[in-house]
Design a protein around this motif. Structure first.
Motif, short mmCIF file in Angstrom:
data_model
loop_
_atom_site.label_atom_id
_atom_site.label_comp_id
_atom_site.label_asym_id
_atom_site.label_seq_id
_atom_site.Cartn_x
_atom_site.Cartn_y
_atom_site.Cartn_z
N TRP A 194 -8.99 7.68 -1.53
CA TRP A 194 -8.28 8.80 -2.15
C TRP A 194 -9.29 9.66 -2.90
O TRP A 194 -10.36 9.20 -3.28
CB TRP A 194 -7.16 8.33 -3.05
CG TRP A 194 -7.55 7.67 -4.35
CD1 TRP A 194 -7.63 8.24 -5.59
CD2 TRP A 194 -7.93 6.30 -4.53
NE1 TRP A 194 -8.02 7.32 -6.53
CE2 TRP A 194 -8.21 6.12 -5.91
CE3 TRP A 194 -8.06 5.20 -3.68
CZ2 TRP A 194 -8.61 4.89 -6.44
CZ3 TRP A 194 -8.47 3.99 -4.20
CH2 TRP A 194 -8.73 3.84 -5.57
N GLU A 219 -8.96 1.69 1.68
CA GLU A 219 -8.08 2.66 1.02
C GLU A 219 -8.95 3.76 0.43
O GLU A 219 -9.91 3.48 -0.30
CB GLU A 219 -7.28 1.98 -0.10
CG GLU A 219 -6.36 2.94 -0.85
CD GLU A 219 -5.80 2.34 -2.13
OE1 GLU A 219 -4.89 2.95 -2.71
OE2 GLU A 219 -6.30 1.28 -2.57
N TRP A 271 -4.82 10.96 0.05
CA TRP A 271 -4.82 9.50 0.10
C TRP A 271 -4.74 9.07 1.56
O TRP A 271 -3.98 9.65 2.34
CB TRP A 271 -3.64 8.92 -0.67
CG TRP A 271 -3.60 7.42 -0.72
CD1 TRP A 271 -4.11 6.61 -1.69
CD2 TRP A 271 -3.01 6.53 0.24
NE1 TRP A 271 -3.89 5.29 -1.41
CE2 TRP A 271 -3.21 5.20 -0.22
CE3 TRP A 271 -2.34 6.71 1.45
CZ2 TRP A 271 -2.76 4.09 0.48
CZ3 TRP A 271 -1.89 5.60 2.16
CH2 TRP A 271 -2.10 4.29 1.66
N LEU A 316 -5.21 5.35 4.32
CA LEU A 316 -5.44 3.93 4.52
C LEU A 316 -5.91 3.73 5.96
O LEU A 316 -5.25 4.21 6.90
CB LEU A 316 -4.15 3.13 4.27
CG LEU A 316 -4.26 1.62 4.48
CD1 LEU A 316 -5.19 1.00 3.44
CD2 LEU A 316 -2.89 0.96 4.43
N TRP A 336 -9.67 -3.53 5.75
CA TRP A 336 -8.96 -2.29 5.46
C TRP A 336 -9.74 -1.47 4.43
O TRP A 336 -10.45 -2.03 3.59
CB TRP A 336 -7.57 -2.58 4.88
CG TRP A 336 -6.66 -3.35 5.79
CD1 TRP A 336 -6.68 -4.69 6.04
CD2 TRP A 336 -5.60 -2.81 6.57
NE1 TRP A 336 -5.70 -5.05 6.92
CE2 TRP A 336 -5.01 -3.89 7.27
CE3 TRP A 336 -5.08 -1.54 6.76
CZ2 TRP A 336 -3.92 -3.73 8.13
CZ3 TRP A 336 -4.00 -1.37 7.61
CH2 TRP A 336 -3.44 -2.46 8.29
N CYS A 379 1.17 1.72 -3.49
CA CYS A 379 -0.12 2.14 -4.06
C CYS A 379 -0.36 3.63 -3.83
O CYS A 379 -0.91 4.32 -4.70
CB CYS A 379 -1.26 1.34 -3.44
SG CYS A 379 -1.39 -0.36 -4.03
N ARG A 380 0.04 4.11 -2.68
CA ARG A 380 -0.13 5.55 -2.40
C ARG A 380 0.56 6.39 -3.46
O ARG A 380 -0.02 7.36 -3.97
CB ARG A 380 0.45 5.86 -1.01
CG ARG A 380 0.50 7.35 -0.68
CD ARG A 380 1.15 7.59 0.67
NE ARG A 380 1.27 9.02 0.94
CZ ARG A 380 2.28 9.77 0.55
NH1 ARG A 380 3.29 9.22 -0.15
NH2 ARG A 380 2.32 11.06 0.83
N MET A 398 0.81 -1.21 0.00
CA MET A 398 0.00 0.00 0.00
C MET A 398 0.85 1.27 0.00
O MET A 398 0.41 2.31 -0.49
CB MET A 398 -0.94 0.01 1.21
CG MET A 398 -2.00 -1.08 1.17
SD MET A 398 -2.90 -1.16 -0.41
CE MET A 398 -3.78 0.38 -0.36
#
Length: 521
Positions: A470, A468, A454, A456, A466, A442-443, A439
């Motif tokens: 953004w 995520e 963004w 998490l 979880w 991924c950010r 992740m």
């Protein structure tokens, strides 16, 4: 056609730089004023690089380059007329040199971004090196021609020659029939300010570009001492005239051409990071040699070494910036890289002029050489080349979210307001560390794609769950995200999705902001 025309335009630019530098040694020969000539030509790139990159990405790149070249021709003709009429003073010279630099600033990002359009990706490194060789061929020819033109006629003739050379590139651009890009053809063009913000966010989220910029700052800041002090070195320390000044620049250009042809051999034996380090060390040694030179032959050796280091480092860093930026943001990313490049040159040239005035040319050049080598050694671990990876493309990425409701279709578009995107994961506790590492990558992917925020989150009651989150500026920016993903980005997202508990896939959703910030329901 474009390569030859650009060679002529670059040669004209060096003729103009030679004329401007030599003019200032007559109008006001103080080290500060002479160094400000170089600073005034580079400062516009520092100020205008990002706007120029954004315009080159969102407008027709060919028409944009034509407009910039028209500006260059007009300003060069004005500079020529004032010089011929005896109305050119030190400050008007700096102002018009700044104006010529503004045209250069508008040209550089768009021109650099056209290279991947003209050659296949497999030839990109060699094409960038060829552009560097052309630039340094121009540097070899331009200053020598400029020096002789000034010696035979006057500085006004050098400005006129630059206008003629710039016109050749203008004509070539008029004949160029650029192929239209298929990417995002169905979407409206990005707006100017949002395009600049997207470019900044992309660079901030790109480790390779940040490292490339850091290495560029370390090299170009200290290497700028040559550009700021060379006219005085030739005139005062070596006691020579304008022809010799041009020949010194020719020696540097010749070294750069030789270094350019040696780049493929170097590239086969070392990675980009090591090539940059070797080049910066050679630059430091060359600056020190110039500082202790009181004979043209010794100074010429120093200029050849500096030319080799310049093409080696500049071409390698430029290639790194090109590879790190996909097509949709390439001109903006290169513009930000060039902003650091020319900003370092302008600041370093000015500081070298001040130091030369206080402690003298020899001490300044030797000090800049030593400090440049030390700075480059300290940042040597900043990696500018991505490791080769063969991530399996067979890993499934998260499924596409549900289509928008018919009731909201009319509200979606550029004026929709922010869109919140959500991916829900279910991860086994044993995979927590691997998921967090995925992740983190991924950010950076989301931010490079246009995300303005963004986050998490981990469920405090059920830690295997979880979310995520953004947000992007509009629905149109959300639609652009998919086109902006590179194969490497897709591999990153696939790694995160592969950690989902077997038998399920991550859930995606999109939410539209229906209240303005601070609004109340």
């Amino acid at each position: 056609m474009l390569w030859w025309a650009n060679l002529a335009a670059n040669a004209g630019m060096w003729v103009q730089n030679t004329g401007a530098g030599w003019s200032m040694t007559t109008l006001d020969p103080s080290p500060i004023m002479v160094s400000l000539v170089q600073a005034s030509s580079m400062l516009p790139v520092f100020l205008l690089a990002l706007p120029a990159g954004a315009l080159a990405d969102i407008l027709d790149r060919r028409l944009f380059l034509i407009a910039a070249q028209l500006w260059m021709v007009a300003v060069s003709l004005l500079l020529c007329a004032l010089a011929w009429g005896g109305m050119l003073g030190p400050w008007s010279l700096l102002a018009l040199t700044f104006a010529v630099g503004a045209g250069t600033a508008m040209t550089f990002p768009g021109w650099a971004a056209t290279t991947p359009e003209l050659v296949p990706r497999s030839d990109l490194v060699q094409a960038i090196a060829l552009n560097g060789i052309g630039f340094n061929l121009a540097r070899s020819l331009g200053p020598a021609v400029g020096g002789f033109v000034i010696g035979w006629f006057d500085t006004a003739a050098s400005f006129a020659l630059n206008a003629i050379c710039a016109s050749l590139l203008l004509i070539a651009l008029l004949f160029w029939r650029r192929e239209a890009s298929e990417a995002n053809r169905t979407l409206p063009k990005e707006h100017f300010l949002s395009a600049m913000r997207a470019g900044v966010r992309f660079v901030a989220a790109s480790p390779l570009l940040r490292a490339t910029i850091l290495r560029a700052l370390a090299f170009f800041f200290f290497g700028a001492a040559v550009w700021g002090l060379l006219p005085l070195l030739v005139r005062e320390q070596l006691g020579l005239g304008p022809e010799s000044y041009g020949l010194m620049l020719t020696a540097m250009g010749s070294g750069a051409v030789g270094g350019g042809f040696a780049l493929p051999w170097l590239r086969a034996r070392a990675d980009r990071s090591k090539i940059v380090l070797m080049g910066t060390m050679l630059s430091g040694a060359s600056l020190a040699l110039l500082g202790v030179s009181f004979h043209w032959f010794v100074a010429g050796i120093g200029m050849v070494g500096y030319g080799i280091s310049w093409i080696t480092v500049a071409s390698t860093l430029q290639a790194s910036a090109q590879f790190a930026a996909p097509g949709w943001v390439r001109a903006r990313a290169i513009a930000i890289y060039q902003l650091s490049f020319f900003g370092a040159l302008a600041a370093g040239s000015t500081l070298a002029g001040i130091a030369g005035h206080i402690v003298g040319l020899p001490v300044t050049l030797v000090s800049f050489g030593v400090l440049g080598a030390i700075a480059s050694w300290l940042v040597r671990r900043a990696q500018i080349e991505a490791p080769l990876t063969a991530e399996a493309e067979t890993i499934p990425t998260p499924a596409r979210p549900d289509a928008p409701s018919a009731d909201l279709i009319q509200a979606l578009g550029e004026q929709s307001g922010r869109v919140l995107e959500v991916v829900r994961y279910t991860i086994l506790p044993a995979d927590r560390a691997a998921f967090l590492a995925a992740m983190a990558e991924c950010r950076r992917v989301r931010l490079r794609g246009g995300a303005v925020t963004w986050r998490l989150y981990e469920d405090v009651a059920l830690p295997e769950r979880w979310i995520e989150l953004w947000a992007v500026e509009s629905w149109t920016d959300h639609l652009r995200e998919t086109a902006r993903l590179t194969p490497e980005d897709r591999a990153v997202l696939a790694r995160a999705a592969s950690l989902q508990i077997a038998g399920s896939t991550p859930e995606l959703a999109r939410y539209l902001n229906v209240l303005p910030e601070g609004g109340r329901g």
